[in-house]
Design an enzyme around this catalytic site. Structure first.
Site, short mmCIF file in Angstrom:
data_model
loop_
_atom_site.label_atom_id
_atom_site.label_comp_id
_atom_site.label_asym_id
_atom_site.label_seq_id
_atom_site.Cartn_x
_atom_site.Cartn_y
_atom_site.Cartn_z
N ASP A 1 -6.14 -4.17 -8.04
CA ASP A 1 -5.16 -3.42 -8.82
C ASP A 1 -5.24 -3.78 -10.31
O ASP A 1 -5.04 -2.92 -11.17
CB ASP A 1 -3.75 -3.71 -8.30
CG ASP A 1 -3.55 -3.18 -6.89
OD1 ASP A 1 -4.26 -2.24 -6.50
OD2 ASP A 1 -2.69 -3.72 -6.17
N GLU B 1 0.82 -1.21 0.00
CA GLU B 1 0.00 0.00 0.00
C GLU B 1 0.86 1.26 0.00
O GLU B 1 0.49 2.27 -0.63
CB GLU B 1 -0.93 -0.01 1.21
CG GLU B 1 -1.92 -1.16 1.22
CD GLU B 1 -2.81 -1.18 0.00
OE1 GLU B 1 -3.09 -0.08 -0.55
OE2 GLU B 1 -3.23 -2.27 -0.42
N HIS C 1 1.76 2.10 -3.50
CA HIS C 1 0.67 2.82 -4.17
C HIS C 1 0.70 4.30 -3.78
O HIS C 1 0.59 5.19 -4.64
CB HIS C 1 -0.68 2.23 -3.76
CG HIS C 1 -1.03 0.94 -4.42
ND1 HIS C 1 -0.98 0.76 -5.78
CD2 HIS C 1 -1.46 -0.24 -3.89
CE1 HIS C 1 -1.37 -0.47 -6.08
NE2 HIS C 1 -1.65 -1.10 -4.95
#
Length: 403
Positions: free
Chosen positions: A166, A68, A71
């Site tokens: 994703d 994460e 991202h």
């Protein structure tokens, strides 16, 4: 999904834990420490299996966090603000306060997560091999090997081309680049997500009927995918309907504002009656926006402290507020209407405040297009133009209310 236990900042991004993250720790530690490791490597003390399982679970949570954070970091590098990261039962969620401006940026933000998980799988795999070569205990190399497999599975699963995974974002970016329409690409990605979610639910039910309790996990995951994909489809359809409408077309202006250095007491005594809105931007001495203050927040300031408390100390800082430019598509701004801004979006250009978008502005344009959407939690529709006057408790105790 909001976190309930903040754990700090990583790479400049706020990270928190939802209480359900304990489910991941319990499942992995119990599965490995209670069943898999004792079966594959018998003869160890029970505490060794338990410790190995707990360490594996914690390292898996760290792996999800790294996924994460990747991202979030790439999102910020591509101009997308990040509100924070929450780890919970089904993994992690990076909460972005905006959308990518190009298909390429959308692809990079989506693809870096699975790429990070693949990289971690290689690192753990190499670590397990090295531990075996160095003669470490078999439990050490086994835990590292299992973590390599789990990260590889996480990467592969996230690459399924179905929103909100994703892979669904990658599909959306590819369709966006191919057809040139971001919102229709999002609709197609959401369709794929709902189909995949229903497949997970069907597979989970079949597993439960075959007397395997693990099927409940797939049903839960499928329901999550279906719900998230449906929400994304709704948002995408709104984007299709609002194509061509910009922030400047719907924003209200000029905007009622308040000086950042004005005290709460001065505001109530001199300015409150002149304003018709319950939420006001505060400006610094150069006229630049510094934050957003609500009358509810001002009422929470103790009376004895109001004379020494400037508005900017009470206001929610600009960095936490949704901000847009006049030329941006309105549909891309809707997701930014967060609770932190009471559903308001400040419209700025060149560092100056040009207007504001309120929930009533959005409700009006959605009604014109016969659309509906859910306004953010905390969106305050009170005291808009033509609304009823302010309630009497805005005034100081003992102070006569102006007539």
């Amino acid at each position: 999904m909001r976190d309930s236990v903040p754990v700090g900042r990583f790479a400049g991004v706020r990270v928190g834990l939802h209480w359900s993250v304990l489910g991941i720790v319990a499942l992995v530690s119990a599965g490995l420490g209670g069943y898999v490791l004792p079966a594959d490597f018998p003869g160890r003390a029970p505490v060794a299996y338990a410790v190995s399982g707990i360490i594996a679970a914690l390292l898996l949570v760290c792996s999800v966090l790294a996924h994460e954070i990747a991202h979030a970091v790439v999102a910020r590098r591509n101009g997308v603000a990040v509100e924070g990261i929450t780890l919970w039962l089904l993994g992690g969620m990076a909460r972005l306060r905006g959308e990518a401006r190009t298909a390429g940026a959308d692809f990079r933000i989506a693809a870096v997560g699975p790429a990070t998980s693949f990289a971690l799988a290689l690192v753990f795999g190499a670590g397990g091999w090295a531990a075996a070569q160095l003669g470490a205990d078999e439990l050490v190399s086994a835990v590292l090997g299992y973590l390599a497999v789990l990260n590889a599975v996480l990467a592969v699963f996230n690459l399924v081309p179905a929103a909100p995974l994703d892979g669904g974002r990658v599909l959306r970016a590819a369709l966006w680049a191919w057809r040139g329409d971001r919102f229709r690409a999002a609709v197609w990605s959401a369709w794929a997500g709902r189909g995949f979610g229903f497949l997970l639910i069907a597979a989970g039910i079949a597993e439960v009927l075959a007397r395997s309790p693990g099927g409940l996990w797939w049903v839960l995951l499928g329901l999550f995918v279906v719900n998230m994909a449906s929400a994304e489809e709704q948002q995408a359809r709104i984007g299709v309907a609002l194509a061509g409408i910009t922030v400047g077309d719907v924003m209200s202006g000029p905007v009622d504002t308040a000086p950042a250095e004005q005290t709460v007491e001065q505001f109530f005594r001199e300015a409150a009656v002149a304003h018709r809105h319950s939420t006001l931007p505060v400006l610094d001495e150069h006229g630049r926006p510094r934050g957003l203050v609500t009358l509810h927040d001002l009422r929470e300031v103790p009376v004895q402290a109001r004379s020494g408390t400037p508005l900017h100390q009470v206001a929610r800082p600009l960095a936490e507020l949704p901000v847009a430019e006049p030329g941006e598509p309105l549909a891309l701004v809707l997701p930014r209407m967060t609770e932190a801004g009471r559903g308001r979006v400040l419209v700025c250009a060149g560092g100056e405040l040009r207007g504001i978008i309120s929930p009533s502005d959005i409700a009006r344009v959605l009604a014109d297009h016969r659309l509906s959407t859910t306004l953010p939690a905390g969106a305050d529709l009170s005291w808009e133009p033509d609304a009823r006057p302010p309630p009497p408790d805005w005034w100081f105790p003992g102070q006569q209310r102006p007539r």
